[in-house]
Design a protein around this motif. Structure first.
Motif, short mmCIF file in Angstrom:
data_model
loop_
_atom_site.label_atom_id
_atom_site.label_comp_id
_atom_site.label_asym_id
_atom_site.label_seq_id
_atom_site.Cartn_x
_atom_site.Cartn_y
_atom_site.Cartn_z
N GLY A 120 0.83 -1.22 -0.06
CA GLY A 120 -0.08 -0.06 0.02
C GLY A 120 0.76 1.29 -0.09
N GLU A 121 0.35 2.28 0.61
CA GLU A 121 1.11 3.56 0.71
C GLU A 121 2.47 3.57 1.38
OE1 GLU A 121 0.45 6.00 -1.09
OE2 GLU A 121 -1.63 6.05 -1.61
N THR A 122 2.60 2.63 2.50
CA THR A 122 3.81 2.33 3.08
C THR A 122 4.80 1.41 2.41
OG1 THR A 122 2.86 0.73 4.61
CG2 THR A 122 2.87 3.23 5.40
N HIS A 123 4.67 1.23 1.26
CA HIS A 123 5.38 0.42 0.36
C HIS A 123 6.72 0.50 0.49
CE1 HIS A 123 6.09 -0.86 -4.09
NE2 HIS A 123 7.15 -0.13 -3.79
N PHE A 129 5.68 -8.56 0.36
CA PHE A 129 4.55 -8.36 0.51
C PHE A 129 4.59 -7.27 1.79
CE2 PHE A 129 3.72 -12.64 -1.01
CZ PHE A 129 2.67 -12.17 -1.81
N GLY A 130 3.21 -6.44 1.64
CA GLY A 130 3.16 -5.42 2.66
C GLY A 130 2.52 -6.35 3.95
N SER A 131 2.57 -5.81 5.28
CA SER A 131 2.20 -6.40 6.07
C SER A 131 0.73 -6.79 6.03
CB SER A 131 2.30 -5.73 7.71
OG SER A 131 1.74 -4.41 7.44
N THR A 132 0.03 -5.90 5.72
CA THR A 132 -1.61 -6.01 5.52
C THR A 132 -1.89 -7.21 4.73
OG1 THR A 132 -2.24 -3.71 6.03
CG2 THR A 132 -3.86 -5.05 4.90
N ALA A 133 -1.45 -7.53 3.53
CA ALA A 133 -1.51 -8.69 2.84
C ALA A 133 -1.19 -9.85 3.25
CB ALA A 133 -0.73 -8.41 1.37
N ILE A 134 -0.02 -10.06 3.98
CA ILE A 134 0.49 -11.03 4.81
C ILE A 134 -0.52 -11.58 5.91
CG2 ILE A 134 1.93 -12.21 6.28
CD1 ILE A 134 4.12 -10.68 4.68
N TYR A 135 -1.16 -10.52 6.48
CA TYR A 135 -2.07 -10.72 7.71
C TYR A 135 -3.65 -11.21 7.11
CZ TYR A 135 0.83 -8.48 11.21
OH TYR A 135 2.07 -8.17 11.80
N VAL A 136 -3.67 -10.48 6.12
CA VAL A 136 -5.15 -11.17 5.38
C VAL A 136 -5.13 -12.64 4.88
CG1 VAL A 136 -6.90 -10.77 3.60
CG2 VAL A 136 -5.94 -8.85 4.70
N CYS A 143 -12.19 -17.43 3.44
CA CYS A 143 -12.21 -16.82 2.09
C CYS A 143 -10.85 -16.74 1.47
CB CYS A 143 -12.32 -15.27 2.35
SG CYS A 143 -13.09 -14.56 0.85
N PRO A 144 -10.77 -17.11 0.23
CA PRO A 144 -9.51 -17.18 -0.38
C PRO A 144 -9.06 -15.82 -0.84
CG PRO A 144 -11.28 -17.94 -1.98
CD PRO A 144 -11.73 -18.01 -0.53
N VAL A 145 -7.81 -15.73 -1.15
CA VAL A 145 -7.34 -14.21 -1.37
C VAL A 145 -6.20 -14.29 -2.63
CG1 VAL A 145 -5.78 -12.45 -0.59
CG2 VAL A 145 -7.38 -13.77 1.32
N ILE A 146 -6.61 -13.50 -3.45
CA ILE A 146 -5.62 -13.25 -4.57
C ILE A 146 -4.94 -11.93 -4.24
CG2 ILE A 146 -5.34 -12.76 -7.03
CD1 ILE A 146 -7.68 -14.42 -7.76
N VAL A 147 -3.45 -11.88 -4.21
CA VAL A 147 -2.72 -10.72 -3.79
C VAL A 147 -2.13 -10.21 -5.42
CG1 VAL A 147 -2.53 -10.73 -1.53
CG2 VAL A 147 -0.78 -12.09 -3.19
N VAL A 148 -2.29 -9.01 -5.52
CA VAL A 148 -1.74 -8.59 -7.02
C VAL A 148 -0.57 -7.84 -6.92
CG1 VAL A 148 -2.47 -7.75 -9.39
CG2 VAL A 148 -4.19 -9.09 -7.97
N PRO A 149 0.39 -8.02 -7.35
CA PRO A 149 1.49 -6.96 -7.39
C PRO A 149 1.45 -5.99 -8.36
CG PRO A 149 2.33 -9.26 -7.58
CD PRO A 149 1.06 -9.27 -7.87
N VAL A 150 1.89 -4.85 -8.13
CA VAL A 150 1.70 -3.73 -9.01
C VAL A 150 2.22 -3.92 -10.49
CG1 VAL A 150 3.61 -2.31 -8.36
CG2 VAL A 150 1.55 -1.12 -9.18
N GLU A 151 3.14 -4.69 -10.62
CA GLU A 151 3.72 -5.04 -12.05
C GLU A 151 3.00 -6.32 -12.56
OE1 GLU A 151 5.41 -5.47 -8.69
OE2 GLU A 151 7.15 -4.14 -8.93
N ALA A 152 2.17 -6.97 -12.10
CA ALA A 152 1.41 -8.02 -12.82
C ALA A 152 0.58 -7.38 -14.21
CB ALA A 152 0.55 -8.77 -11.55
#
Length: 284
Positions: A120-123, A129-136, A143-152
């Motif tokens: 996120g903003e504190t990139h 991975f940011g801490s929020t993505a890891i915690y989620v 619930c499944p999660v897809i995490v999307v890098p900005v380069e994807a």
């Protein structure tokens, strides 16, 4: 039946990129997208949650920022997307901590999948991975999660890598999201076994056969690699083939709890430009 997808946002470029990816992934299907922004009333989240300040100037200012940011996202969607009559967007501004807010909306709205940015903003470039993505991925286990890098790249996946050691019997309901994405994207699933021994034992052979039953109806292939490091093997494989997604079953306190925590997180590079689908071991 309409899909219900949750899109958390902190208004960062990465969060917008994840929204863009989600609308492409579900472009041909009726979908309700819930765009969630979570705010706190002070700079100190713990203090803020202990002393709710609804009605105070700072609370109302943060709330306005949240609602205004969400309105701008809706405007941007109108400006940048062709109108897709199959898609509906709903915004949610919530005062809470991020994990509890996500858990709450997943439960109340019967959300089937979360799609979010990796940072996120504190990139920080020091962590993948940011801490929020890891915690989620770790804490929202229903619930499944897809995490999307900005380069994807914003495109449907054509090759999805599914690493496995054939150590446990998988359940069809655990892998339904993987098979659904593969079918609607016409993607191949690469079952990647990083072997630690020359031959599978009887239990591994049974689990492999069960996995093949579950994957029936999709296009899948087996690949085997010998490597002392599972992470290094996945890295090499994904980069050499330009694979489009990596899918995992997240066993509680095993994969993400160990590999994605610092400093081991720095060893992984494949996820810098490849979305990750994190599903959950339903026995945990």
């Amino acid at each position: 039946m309409r899909h219900k997808i949750l899109l958390p946002t902190d208004f960062s470029d990465n969060a917008w990129h994840a929204i863009d990816y989600a609308t492409e992934l579900f472009k041909n299907e009726p979908t309700d997208f819930y765009i969630l922004n979570v705010f706190s009333a002070t700079g100190n989240l713990v203090e803020s949650l202990m002393k709710p300040q609804s009605g105070s100037d700072i609370y109302e200012s943060k709330k306005w920022d949240s609602e205004n940011g969400l309105a701008k996202i809706l405007d941007k969607l109108v400006l940048t997307k062709k109108d897709n009559p199959k898609h509906h967007f709903k915004t949610v501004s919530m005062f809470n901590n991020t994990i509890d807010a996500i858990k709450d909306i997943v439960d109340k709205k019967d959300i089937e999948m979360i799609i979010m940015g990796t940072k996120g903003e504190t990139h920080s470039r020091a962590t993948a991975f940011g801490s929020t993505a890891i915690y989620v991925m770790e804490k929202v286990r229903n619930c499944p999660v897809i995490v999307v890098p900005v380069e994807a790249e914003i495109k449907l996946p054509k090759e999805i890598v599914f690493p496995t050691g054939f150590e446990v019997p998988y359940k069809r309901r655990e892998l339904v999201y993987l098979t659904d994405i593969a079918k609607k994207s016409d993607a191949s699933i690469i079952v990647l076994h990083v072997k630690e021994q020359d031959e599978l034992d009887d239990s591994q052979k049974e689990n492999k056969a069960l996995l093949e039953e579950i994957l029936e109806g999709t296009t899948y292939k087996h690949h085997t690699l010998s490597n002392n490091s599972v992470i290094a093997a996945i890295n090499v494989f994904v980069e050499s083939r330009d694979s489009d997604m990596v899918a995992f079953i997240n066993k509680k306190h095993k994969f993400f709890g160990s590999i994605l925590s610092s400093p081991l997180v720095k060893e992984i590079s494949f996820h810098l430009n490849v979305p990750i689908l994190a599903m959950h071991d339903l026995r945990n």
